[in-house]
Design a protein around this motif. Structure first.
Motif, PDB file in Angstrom:
ATOM      1  N   UNK A 118       0.811  -1.218   0.000  1.00  0.00           N
ATOM      2  CA  UNK A 118       0.000   0.000   0.000  1.00  0.00           C
ATOM      3  C   UNK A 118       0.844   1.268   0.000  1.00  0.00           C
ATOM      4  N   UNK A 119       2.048   1.209   0.559  1.00  0.00           N
ATOM      5  CA  UNK A 119       2.908   2.392   0.609  1.00  0.00           C
ATOM      6  C   UNK A 119       3.769   2.549  -0.633  1.00  0.00           C
ATOM      7  N   UNK A 120       3.448   1.776  -1.676  1.00  0.00           N
ATOM      8  CA  UNK A 120       4.158   1.852  -2.951  1.00  0.00           C
ATOM      9  C   UNK A 120       5.596   1.356  -2.861  1.00  0.00           C
ATOM     10  N   UNK A 121       5.889   0.558  -1.837  1.00  0.00           N
ATOM     11  CA  UNK A 121       7.182  -0.108  -1.729  1.00  0.00           C
ATOM     12  C   UNK A 121       6.962  -1.617  -1.788  1.00  0.00           C
ATOM     13  N   UNK A 122       7.989  -2.405  -2.064  1.00  0.00           N
ATOM     14  CA  UNK A 122       7.790  -3.841  -2.302  1.00  0.00           C
ATOM     15  C   UNK A 122       7.128  -4.571  -1.128  1.00  0.00           C
ATOM     16  N   UNK A 123       6.154  -5.396  -1.457  1.00  0.00           N
ATOM     17  CA  UNK A 123       5.519  -6.236  -0.444  1.00  0.00           C
ATOM     18  C   UNK A 123       6.539  -7.178   0.184  1.00  0.00           C
ATOM     19  N   UNK A 131      -1.016  -5.448   2.907  1.00  0.00           N
ATOM     20  CA  UNK A 131      -1.993  -4.846   2.003  1.00  0.00           C
ATOM     21  C   UNK A 131      -1.347  -4.481   0.669  1.00  0.00           C
ATOM     22  N   UNK A 132      -2.140  -4.652  -0.402  1.00  0.00           N
ATOM     23  CA  UNK A 132      -1.668  -4.365  -1.743  1.00  0.00           C
ATOM     24  C   UNK A 132      -1.784  -2.885  -2.083  1.00  0.00           C
ATOM     25  N   UNK A 133      -0.956  -2.429  -3.010  1.00  0.00           N
ATOM     26  CA  UNK A 133      -1.068  -1.072  -3.532  1.00  0.00           C
ATOM     27  C   UNK A 133      -2.365  -0.942  -4.331  1.00  0.00           C
ATOM     28  N   UNK A 134      -2.783   0.288  -4.525  1.00  0.00           N
ATOM     29  CA  UNK A 134      -3.987   0.526  -5.306  1.00  0.00           C
ATOM     30  C   UNK A 134      -3.754   0.152  -6.761  1.00  0.00           C
ATOM     31  N   UNK A 151       8.142  -2.424 -10.795  1.00  0.00           N
ATOM     32  CA  UNK A 151       8.947  -1.407 -11.482  1.00  0.00           C
ATOM     33  C   UNK A 151       8.445  -0.005 -11.170  1.00  0.00           C
ATOM     34  N   UNK A 152       7.197   0.108 -10.685  1.00  0.00           N
ATOM     35  CA  UNK A 152       6.659   1.405 -10.322  1.00  0.00           C
ATOM     36  C   UNK A 152       7.132   1.790  -8.931  1.00  0.00           C
ATOM     37  N   UNK A 153       8.336   2.260  -8.835  1.00  0.00           N
ATOM     38  CA  UNK A 153       8.872   2.688  -7.542  1.00  0.00           C
ATOM     39  C   UNK A 153       8.195   3.984  -7.126  1.00  0.00           C
ATOM     40  N   UNK A 183       2.254  -0.411   5.220  1.00  0.00           N
ATOM     41  CA  UNK A 183       3.553   0.120   4.831  1.00  0.00           C
ATOM     42  C   UNK A 183       4.582  -0.043   5.931  1.00  0.00           C
ATOM     43  N   UNK A 184       5.822   0.201   5.578  1.00  0.00           N
ATOM     44  CA  UNK A 184       6.921  -0.035   6.506  1.00  0.00           C
ATOM     45  C   UNK A 184       6.953   0.980   7.657  1.00  0.00           C
TER      46      UNK A 184
END
Length: 312
Positions: A93-98, A211-214, A232-234, A292-293
């Motif tokens: 969810x925080x746009x960083x790797x699960x 949780x997964x990213x949107x 790849x979407x960092x 997120x972390x």
């Protein structure tokens, strides 16, 4: 290369006063330590300890709060079940790797386990294979375990298979353990429910959801399209041009911001979440969601406190 344990510690000790670490120590001790009538020793009170454990006579004599510890009625093993399929290559969810979030929360609980003298073991895998690491009780063993899981996720070409992890555990682990399931938002199956009921007969079970990213911009959550974000979407790389890590299907740009699509995704996600929560509630399994972390440690502390107080 910075060790994974060092990265975990940096999150746990992020406050200069180390209050977060003391709170986690106390919550862990209250949650996982066995209780008996056999006195072991006294130690200073730490934030997060249960009031019922204070030795009031010793406290009055020494002039500071002291906790009375008793000998555990059994040795504890914390058994981590970690999804290590290609679904964990996507973003949280925080746009960083699960993957990194899963390693962080498993590492944080693993570090508490080692710090308190308990053993841990890890079962991990995907739809192609399930593997188990031997029990360990040192930071070195934990570092090896976390690196093994991280590498397994990077190398996986098979989808996640949570039920395979649960089935392996039900068949092969007979000694009572604290079973910690680290998984994502994939919908629960009837087999998941059945296997959890079976595990609860023998073990204490905790469920940690990454949780997964949107999937689409400006609203909605992953729902029925689980694990949809291309790693790849960092952060800062833009939220469009996403694809499903399992199927490779690219999300069309015109979908982003579509109110009807977002409403359908949100409805499906809400239904999946309600079903998951119902299954966990019926099986009396403590559950926490990690988006997120940065919020991982407070979320972990809240979960441990919630579970320890439930045992009062």
């Amino acid at each position: 290369m910075t060790s994974l344990i060092t990265q975990v510690k940096s999150k746990l000790f992020i406050r200069s006063t180390q209050k977060s670490m003391h709170a986690l120590d106390g919550a862990y001790a209250s949650l996982l330590r066995g209780r008996s009538l056999d006195f072991e020793d006294l130690r200073p009170y730490e934030y997060g300890d249960q009031v019922r454990d204070i030795d009031w006579r010793a406290t009055a004599k020494q002039g500071e709060p002291l906790i009375k510890r008793t000998k555990a009625t059994r040795m504890h093993t914390v058994l981590f079940l970690v999804d290590a399929g290609r679904g964990m290559k996507a973003l949280a969810e925080d746009e960083r790797p699960k993957r990194d979030l899963a390693v962080l929360i498993a590492g944080a609980l693993g570090f508490l386990t080692v710090r308190h003298g308990d053993d841990f073991s890890m079962i991990y895998g995907d739809a192609s294979r399930v593997r188990r690491l031997p029990p360990g009780g040192t930071e070195g063993a934990l570092e090896h375990a976390l690196r093994t899981i991280s590498a397994a996720i990077d190398a996986s070409d098979a989808p996640n298979d949570r039920d395979a992890l649960l089935s392996y555990t039900a068949r092969n682990i007979s000694r009572h353990s604290i079973v910690v399931i680290v998984t994502d938002e994939a919908p629960m199956t009837a087999d998941t429910d059945r296997l959890l009921r079976r595990l609860k007969v023998q073990h204490d079970v905790l469920w940690l959801t990454v949780r997964d990213a949107e999937i689409v911009v400006a609203g909605g959550r992953p729902g029925m399209f689980d694990r949809l974000v291309d790693p790849a979407n960092a952060p800062g790389a833009g939220l469009t041009h996403r694809r499903d890590v399992d199927t490779g299907w690219a999300i069309p740009d015109f979908v982003h911001g579509d109110a009807e699509v977002m409403a359908e995704l949100a409805a499906q996600e809400a239904a999946d979440t309600a079903h998951r929560n119902d299954v966990l509630r019926r099986n009396e399994i403590t559950h926490a969601e990690f988006g997120g972390q940065d919020a991982a440690v407070p979320t972990l502390l809240a979960m441990l406190n919630r579970r320890s107080h439930a045992r009062l």
